[in-house]
Design an enzyme around this catalytic site. Sequence first.
Site, PDB file in Angstrom:
ATOM      1  N   CYS A 135       0.876  -1.299   0.004  1.00 20.68           N
ATOM      2  CA  CYS A 135      -0.014  -0.163  -0.054  1.00 20.68           C
ATOM      3  C   CYS A 135       0.911   1.377  -0.038  1.00 20.68           C
ATOM      4  CB  CYS A 135      -0.989  -0.080   1.142  1.00 20.68           C
ATOM      5  SG  CYS A 135      -1.949   1.342   1.236  1.00 20.68           S
ATOM      6  N   CYS A 138      -0.676   3.974   1.970  1.00 19.41           N
ATOM      7  CA  CYS A 138      -0.138   3.765   3.683  1.00 19.41           C
ATOM      8  C   CYS A 138       1.218   4.248   3.844  1.00 19.41           C
ATOM      9  CB  CYS A 138      -0.639   2.443   3.959  1.00 19.41           C
ATOM     10  SG  CYS A 138      -1.978   1.895   3.241  1.00 19.41           S
ATOM     11  N   ASP A 139       2.163   3.774   3.178  1.00 15.99           N
ATOM     12  CA  ASP A 139       3.656   3.678   3.360  1.00 15.99           C
ATOM     13  C   ASP A 139       4.464   4.517   2.801  1.00 15.99           C
ATOM     14  OD1 ASP A 139       2.651   1.855   5.613  1.00 15.99           O
ATOM     15  OD2 ASP A 139       2.777   0.041   3.996  1.00 15.99           O
TER      16      ASP A 139
END
Length: 312
Positions: A135, A138-139
């Site tokens: 992701c 997300c990261d």
Amino acid sequence: MSETLKTLILGSGPAGYTAAIYAARANLAPVLLAGRQPGGQLTITSEVENYPGFPHGIMGPEMMDKFREQATRFGTVVHDDIGVSVDLSKRPFTVTSETGTTFRTETLIISTGASALYLGLPNEKALQGRGVSACATCDGFFFKNKVVYVVGGGDSACEEANFLTKYASKVFLVVRREALRASKIMQDRALRNPKIEVLWNQNVTDVLDVSKGKVTSLELTHTKTGEKKIVPADGLFLAIGHKPNTELFQGVLTMDDKGYIKTVPGKAATNVDGVFAAGDCQDSYYRQAITAAGTGCMAAIEVERWLEGQHG
Ligand code: NDP
């Protein structure tokens, strides 16, 4: 279990717990089966910075503990158990769990989520959250001025590669064929981005270095010549697709060709009266914690109204 529940919730990601919070506060005494990965996909990410209400971010697992705490505070009964068979042919519905409990329920909220596909490399799981991610949204932020590799040739891979160029100094897109599957516009964006370099006909065949506790390099193998090389890397992003966790409902609920449950547009209702779906098991498009939570809320409100319709 002999009593008939008003509602049973399958899955413990943001969708399931949000449905539980709403259902519990509506006095529906929900029971929630947490599933194979309690807390869902957020438990395998690091920090969540885009969920409103946490201005300084929050670690994914901690966030899901809070969701659970909030759901149980209002009386949700959570079982760390997994639904393994269902009978939706008559009401009350029945769901049998892995530990052998049979739940009878008037309504069912399915929030079983989706799972990112991984390459299946031995070191991949060990380095998840330590450089390996599925992701970018997300990261990505954690890869400022780093060198990252994205695997895949679809829209997700192109989109994630582009997104990562906001942070990373260099993004390699590892494509197993000589062509991208992505739409033309997404391809163009990726191919024109000066920070992205496409590595055609390559597979990632190993991730190193577990002994250092983080990603330091990758092994690439040429799909035609078999030639292997080790390249330095700070991150490995998999974008080879997701799989909705909906096998249990195959042939019973209407799904799209990828197995995502179809709901009535703008609603959580499925084609089976009394069965609702929320979160990533019915959403291949947004796949965000906040949208999953939103649809969990919708499902619980629809359950409440559906029960009112049945019992007056
Ligand atoms: P896709 O299934 O479209 O693409 C998967 C990609 O991963 C393909 O290029 C495939 O290669 C590659 N792949 C699969 N398995 C492996 C493997 N083991 N090793 C190496 N490569 C592998 O998935 P996406 O997640 O990209 O997209 C899913 C859907 O969501 C699509 O319909 C897409 O259009 C849509 N989407 C739309 C977006 C947008 O419009 N903004 C953004 C993101 C997704 P190969 O081509 O060789 O099969």
